[in-house]
Design a protein around this motif. Sequence first.
Motif, mmCIF file in Angstrom:
data_model
loop_
_atom_site.group_PDB
_atom_site.id
_atom_site.type_symbol
_atom_site.label_atom_id
_atom_site.label_comp_id
_atom_site.label_asym_id
_atom_site.label_seq_id
_atom_site.Cartn_x
_atom_site.Cartn_y
_atom_site.Cartn_z
ATOM 1 N N LEU B 574 0.835 -1.202 0.000
ATOM 2 C CA LEU B 574 0.000 0.000 0.000
ATOM 3 C C LEU B 574 0.869 1.251 0.000
ATOM 4 O O LEU B 574 0.420 2.325 -0.398
ATOM 5 C CB LEU B 574 -0.944 -0.003 1.199
ATOM 6 C CG LEU B 574 -1.998 -1.120 1.233
ATOM 7 C CD1 LEU B 574 -3.088 -0.787 2.239
ATOM 8 C CD2 LEU B 574 -2.617 -1.365 -0.135
ATOM 9 N N ALA B 575 2.106 1.107 0.422
ATOM 10 C CA ALA B 575 3.041 2.236 0.306
ATOM 11 C C ALA B 575 3.274 2.544 -1.164
ATOM 12 O O ALA B 575 3.271 3.707 -1.589
ATOM 13 C CB ALA B 575 4.353 1.906 0.998
ATOM 14 N N ALA B 576 3.459 1.493 -1.952
ATOM 15 C CA ALA B 576 3.661 1.700 -3.390
ATOM 16 C C ALA B 576 2.431 2.355 -4.004
ATOM 17 O O ALA B 576 2.548 3.242 -4.860
ATOM 18 C CB ALA B 576 3.956 0.358 -4.064
ATOM 19 N N GLU B 577 1.275 1.908 -3.556
ATOM 20 C CA GLU B 577 0.028 2.473 -4.072
ATOM 21 C C GLU B 577 -0.036 3.980 -3.794
ATOM 22 O O GLU B 577 -0.562 4.751 -4.587
ATOM 23 C CB GLU B 577 -1.138 1.759 -3.392
ATOM 24 C CG GLU B 577 -2.397 1.738 -4.187
ATOM 25 C CD GLU B 577 -3.444 0.831 -3.533
ATOM 26 O OE1 GLU B 577 -3.127 -0.355 -3.273
ATOM 27 O OE2 GLU B 577 -4.544 1.316 -3.261
ATOM 28 N N GLN B 578 0.531 4.377 -2.677
ATOM 29 C CA GLN B 578 0.513 5.790 -2.287
ATOM 30 C C GLN B 578 1.575 6.602 -3.031
ATOM 31 O O GLN B 578 1.358 7.764 -3.367
ATOM 32 C CB GLN B 578 0.758 5.870 -0.772
ATOM 33 C CG GLN B 578 0.390 7.183 -0.135
ATOM 34 C CD GLN B 578 0.621 7.138 1.374
ATOM 35 O OE1 GLN B 578 1.482 6.406 1.877
ATOM 36 N NE2 GLN B 578 -0.147 7.925 2.109
ATOM 37 N N PHE B 579 2.731 5.975 -3.303
ATOM 38 C CA PHE B 579 3.855 6.735 -3.871
ATOM 39 C C PHE B 579 3.905 6.725 -5.397
ATOM 40 O O PHE B 579 4.397 7.687 -6.001
ATOM 41 C CB PHE B 579 5.185 6.188 -3.330
ATOM 42 C CG PHE B 579 5.566 6.762 -1.995
ATOM 43 C CD1 PHE B 579 6.184 8.005 -1.908
ATOM 44 C CD2 PHE B 579 5.280 6.091 -0.822
ATOM 45 C CE1 PHE B 579 6.520 8.546 -0.680
ATOM 46 C CE2 PHE B 579 5.615 6.626 0.420
ATOM 47 C CZ PHE B 579 6.238 7.853 0.492
ATOM 48 N N VAL B 580 3.460 5.645 -6.003
ATOM 49 C CA VAL B 580 3.612 5.544 -7.463
ATOM 50 C C VAL B 580 2.964 6.714 -8.203
ATOM 51 O O VAL B 580 3.559 7.247 -9.167
ATOM 52 C CB VAL B 580 3.091 4.173 -7.958
ATOM 53 C CG1 VAL B 580 2.841 4.192 -9.468
ATOM 54 C CG2 VAL B 580 4.097 3.082 -7.607
ATOM 55 N N PRO B 581 1.757 7.169 -7.801
ATOM 56 C CA PRO B 581 1.198 8.341 -8.501
ATOM 57 C C PRO B 581 2.123 9.559 -8.470
ATOM 58 O O PRO B 581 2.124 10.358 -9.415
ATOM 59 C CB PRO B 581 -0.097 8.618 -7.727
ATOM 60 C CG PRO B 581 -0.486 7.285 -7.158
ATOM 61 C CD PRO B 581 0.811 6.626 -6.809
ATOM 62 N N ILE B 582 2.914 9.698 -7.429
ATOM 63 C CA ILE B 582 3.850 10.834 -7.354
ATOM 64 C C ILE B 582 4.888 10.723 -8.474
ATOM 65 O O ILE B 582 5.221 11.709 -9.142
ATOM 66 C CB ILE B 582 4.537 10.869 -5.974
ATOM 67 C CG1 ILE B 582 3.500 11.155 -4.883
ATOM 68 C CG2 ILE B 582 5.673 11.886 -5.953
ATOM 69 C CD1 ILE B 582 4.043 11.052 -3.460
ATOM 70 N N ALA B 583 5.368 9.501 -8.701
ATOM 71 C CA ALA B 583 6.345 9.293 -9.776
ATOM 72 C C ALA B 583 5.679 9.504 -11.135
ATOM 73 O O ALA B 583 6.245 10.144 -12.035
ATOM 74 C CB ALA B 583 6.947 7.897 -9.670
ATOM 75 N N LEU B 584 4.477 8.964 -11.293
ATOM 76 C CA LEU B 584 3.793 9.072 -12.584
ATOM 77 C C LEU B 584 3.467 10.526 -12.928
ATOM 78 O O LEU B 584 3.478 10.910 -14.097
ATOM 79 C CB LEU B 584 2.506 8.232 -12.562
ATOM 80 C CG LEU B 584 2.706 6.715 -12.494
ATOM 81 C CD1 LEU B 584 1.368 5.997 -12.359
ATOM 82 C CD2 LEU B 584 3.452 6.204 -13.724
ATOM 83 N N ASP B 585 3.210 11.327 -11.919
ATOM 84 C CA ASP B 585 2.893 12.743 -12.155
ATOM 85 C C ASP B 585 4.114 13.553 -12.585
ATOM 86 O O ASP B 585 3.964 14.714 -13.006
ATOM 87 C CB ASP B 585 2.325 13.381 -10.871
ATOM 88 C CG ASP B 585 0.881 12.973 -10.673
ATOM 89 O OD1 ASP B 585 0.301 12.404 -11.611
ATOM 90 O OD2 ASP B 585 0.350 13.198 -9.571
ATOM 91 N N ALA B 586 5.290 12.974 -12.438
ATOM 92 C CA ALA B 586 6.512 13.745 -12.699
ATOM 93 C C ALA B 586 7.184 13.362 -14.002
ATOM 94 O O ALA B 586 8.308 13.795 -14.276
ATOM 95 C CB ALA B 586 7.492 13.551 -11.537
ATOM 96 N N THR B 587 6.530 12.562 -14.828
ATOM 97 C CA THR B 587 7.203 12.068 -16.046
ATOM 98 C C THR B 587 7.620 13.208 -16.971
ATOM 99 O O THR B 587 8.601 13.093 -17.703
ATOM 100 C CB THR B 587 6.287 11.086 -16.820
ATOM 101 O OG1 THR B 587 5.006 11.703 -16.964
ATOM 102 C CG2 THR B 587 6.147 9.771 -16.089
ATOM 103 N N GLY B 588 6.885 14.295 -16.943
ATOM 104 C CA GLY B 588 7.201 15.421 -17.812
ATOM 105 C C GLY B 588 8.558 16.034 -17.529
ATOM 106 O O GLY B 588 9.120 16.736 -18.391
ATOM 107 N N LYS B 589 9.095 15.801 -16.359
ATOM 108 C CA LYS B 589 10.382 16.393 -15.988
ATOM 109 C C LYS B 589 11.533 15.392 -16.030
ATOM 110 O O LYS B 589 12.643 15.692 -15.598
ATOM 111 C CB LYS B 589 10.286 17.001 -14.586
ATOM 112 C CG LYS B 589 9.227 18.095 -14.479
ATOM 113 C CD LYS B 589 9.328 18.849 -13.190
ATOM 114 C CE LYS B 589 8.358 20.033 -13.216
ATOM 115 N NZ LYS B 589 8.644 21.007 -12.180
ATOM 116 N N MET B 590 11.235 14.184 -16.497
ATOM 117 C CA MET B 590 12.259 13.131 -16.484
ATOM 118 C C MET B 590 12.998 13.059 -17.816
ATOM 119 O O MET B 590 12.516 13.548 -18.838
ATOM 120 C CB MET B 590 11.602 11.763 -16.231
ATOM 121 C CG MET B 590 10.972 11.606 -14.874
ATOM 122 S SD MET B 590 10.133 10.002 -14.767
ATOM 123 C CE MET B 590 9.283 10.197 -13.208
#
Lengths: 111, 803
Positions: B574-590
Motif C-alpha cells: 500500500l506504500a507503493a500504491e501511495q507513492f507511485v502516482p507521485i512518480a507518474l505525475d513527474a514524467t514530464g520532468k524526467m
Amino acid sequence: MTPGEWAGWLRTGPRSELVTLVAFVLAVPLGTVHWLGLVAGGALVGLTASSTRRALVLGVYLGGVTVLVFVGWLWFAGVLGKAIATGQLFGASLAIAFVFPVLGAAVRGFG
Amino acid sequence: MTTWGTRLLAVACLLLVVTGTVLGSSLLALTAPFSGTAWETVDRSGEQTVETPYGPATVTYDRNGVPHIEADSTEALYFAVGYTQARDRLFQMDLFRRQMAGNLSIVAGEATVESDRFHRQMDFEGAAETQWDRLQGTEVEDPLRAYTAGVNTYIDRGTLPMEFRLNDYRPTEWTPADTLLVGKRATWGLSGEFSDLRRATVKNRVPGSTELYPDQLDHDSSVFELAREGRTASPATNHPTSERGPGMSADDYDGLYDSLSQFERGQGIGSNNWIVSGNRSATGEPMLANDPHLQLFAPPVWYEMQLSGPEASVHGVAFPGVPMPLIGQNEDVAWGITNVGADVTDVYSYEWRGDQYYHDGTWQNATVETETITVRDGPDETVEIRKTVHGPVLEREGQTVAVSWLGLTGTREPLAFYGFSRAEGMGEFRDALRNFDLPASNIVAMSDDGQTFYRPSGTYPIRRSNGTNVRGDQVFNGSAGEGTWRGFEPYGQSTLTGEGFVDYERVPRIENPQAMGTANQRVADDLDFYLGTSSHFADSYRGQRVDEMLESSLADGEISREEMKDMQRDTRSLAAEQFVPIALDATGKMSDDARRATERLDGWDYRMKKGSRAALVYDRWLTHYRNMTFSDEFYPNGLDESYYPKLWTLARLPADSRWFDDRSTIPVETRADIAARAMNATDAEIEREGWDDYGDVNQLRVNHPFGGTDAAAFLNYPRHPMDGGPYTLFNFRAEPSPQAGSSWRMIVEPDRGIGVRPGGNLGNYWSEHYVGDDLRMWRLGQYRNLWTDPGSQPDIEFVEGSG
C-alpha cells in the motif's frame, strides 16, 4: 635373534607383505582416535618397509586410504556435501589425513 | 639400509610433527579427520539416555526437527526442555546472554567492546537478577530451576556445538537469571529506544522539523478504528492525551544518540497478527494468524517445540534460553503477539558535580562501580557504571543522561507466558495476561469454545512533572524532578499495579472481535493515557492491508483457511500504491530513459515480487526520492537517514512543501522535480548495476554470527531472491544487516495449526535440520502442520538418576 635381525626377518621374504597388511589394518583405526594416531599409524606401517623409500610410499598409501575412509565416513553419515562446503576446514582435514601418515612413516629412516 | 640421509629425513619429519603439535595444536584438535572437534557432532547417535533427578521424560524429534517433549511431571518436563534446547542451540543461548551481560569481548575481541560497554552500563544482568528475585516463590520458580539443571547437565556431559570449538571457548554454568537475561534481550529489542534523544537532536539541528514528527500520523487506521464489531471495553476514550511537560529540552544529543542508536530497537522489528471469530470463518471455528518480524539469523531466532506435561500440551516457539513458548497454541487456547511500540523508555538530564547529581532539592551521590572488560587478543578496557535514582547513566561525547526502562525492574512476564501455556480457556488466559508487563504487545487470543480477544497488553508508566501527568516524548530535566515514574525502582521491586502506572482496567480491550488485525500501527486515536507518538508506531500500511484483505474476504462471505494463508503471503504494497502516482505525475520532468522506466509503474499491481521489474524500479526510486527530499537538510547537519521521518509523512507532504527544495540550488524545487530526479538516478543506477528485476536487489542473506569470516562462511544460509518488502504482509527487509522479516508464520484453529520457520530448528551444522526444508517453504510461502506424530521411538530418554 637381535632386534635388528627380528626386523629384517619381518621386512623381507614372503611374510613381509602380510606384516605390512596387518600394520595397515591396525594403523587405519589408530588414525581415527587422535591425530597423533595418524603419525603412529604411519610409523607402524613404515617400520614394516624394507627401505625408507618404501616406507614413504607405504605412508602415502596409508594417507590415501585414510582420506578415502574419512570421505566414506562423511558420505555414510550423509554430510559429505556439507563437509565439502566447509572449505578450509575440510581441506585442512584432508591434508592432515594424507600428510601425517607420511611423516610418521619417515621414522623408518632411523633404522 | 640406514644412511645419514634417511636419518636426516626422519629427523626433519619428526621436527615437523613436533612443530605442528606446538604451534598448531588448536588447529589440529579442531580439524583432525575423525577426531577433530569440528567433526564431533557429525554422528549424534548414542546419546539415548540421560539421568535426571526430576523424573522420566522423553524427547522425540519429528521430521521437521521439532522436539516433542513429554513428561509426567512439570519439573521433569522442563529439565528435558533445558537439556534439549542446550543440545540444539547452546551456542546461541550463550551468545544471547553474553551480549546482554556485556561479555562478548572476552571471546570476540575488541570489535565488541562498545557493545559490552553499553550493556554493562545498562546493567541488564542486574535487572535479570532483580527479576529472578521477584519470581522466586512463584509458580515459575521450580520449572525454571529444573530447566536450568537440564541446560547444565548438557553443558557438563554433552558435545559442545562446533562454534565453541571454532572460537576455542567453553560456556560457563547456566543460571535462572541467564534465562531472564535472554528475555531481556527480547524485551529490550522490542521496547528499548532513544527516540527522545533523536527527536531533541533533530529539533535542535533542523529548523522547522517538528512538523515531520507529528504526535499522530494523519491516517484513520488505528487498531481500534479498524476492529470489526466485538465489544470494546474502554472506560474512557476521546480524552486528550497528556500534556507535554514544561521542560522540553532543546539540547543537542547527536553525539550520544549516534553512539547509542545501534543498541536500540531495530528497524524492521514489527509483526502482523489477526483473528477471525467462528461467526466469520468458513470452518465455523475461530482462526488466528501471527508472524513476528524480527532479525533473521542462522539458526533462526525462534526454537520450535511441542511440550506435553501433566497440565497441558502446547506447541509454539520460544527464544533459545527461554523454557516456555512465547507464541503458540495449547489444547484450549492460542495466542499471537505483535509489538505495540509503547514508550516505556525515558531519559533524564541533570546538573552534575563530579559523581553527584542534583535531584529532589539536594545533591545526591550516584552509585559508581568500575568493571573490567576482558578483551581477547587485546588490552583490557575499564567501564564505569553509574546509576541514579532513575536508572543507569550513559555518557558519550560529553553528553550525559540517565535511562529509565521498564525492564530494569522486576517485571512479571515469565509468569504470563507460563500461564498462557497452561490456560484451560479464555478466562485463565486473561488471568495470566495480568502479569504481562513487557514488551507492550498487541495480544490476540482465541479459545476452543469460540471466544476471541484482543488487548494491547503491557504496563505503561505515568510520568509526572510538577504535579501533572506529562508525555514521555522528551528529555526530562531530572534535577527539576520532571517525568518521574512514581514507585519505579530500577534494579529493585516496583509496585507495577500502583499509581505510577496505568491501571489495568483503564487499558482498552476488545472482547470477541469478529475480525481484526494489528501490525504495529497506532493502537487507538484517543486514549486517556500516554502510550507513544508517531515515532513509536509503525506506518499503517500493513495494518491497512490486513484490514483491506479481511474486508474483501468478508464481502465474499466467510474467511477460509486458504484466505488466511493468502494474507500472510500477500506482497501488495500500500506504500507503493501511495507513492507511485507521485512518480507518474513527474514524467514530464524526467529524461527519456527515466520516463520509459516509469512506464513500468503504470498499471503495475503494486506487488513486490522478485521477478517484477516494476517492483525494482519502485524500490530504488523510493530510496532516491526519500534521500533527495531530506538529505540536503539532514546530512549537512550531521544527521543520517536514521533521523528521517516516517514514510507516511513523506507521502503526505504537499507538492510545494519546502522539504522538496534542494538547498544546494538556486531554483525552488517541488515534489515533481525531486520525483523526476529520483527516477533519473534510478534509471542510471539500474543500468549501471545491470539489475533485471526486484529479486536482484531483494536478496535473502541470512547469516550466522560467525559467518562474516571466510573460514566460517559455510554456516550462513544459501542466498535467494525474495518476494516481499518492508511494507508488505509477506514481510522481508533486505537492508540493513542483519536482515529482518517474518521470523515465524503461524495460522491456527482449534486443535490444528500450520506454520513455518525461516530456517532449520537445530543449530548443529551437520544436522539435516540446520537449514532444513523450512527455509525453502518459508521463502515460497508454504506451510507444514504443527501438531504431528513423531512416532513412538524416543531420540532421548530421561531416566531417574542423580542427574
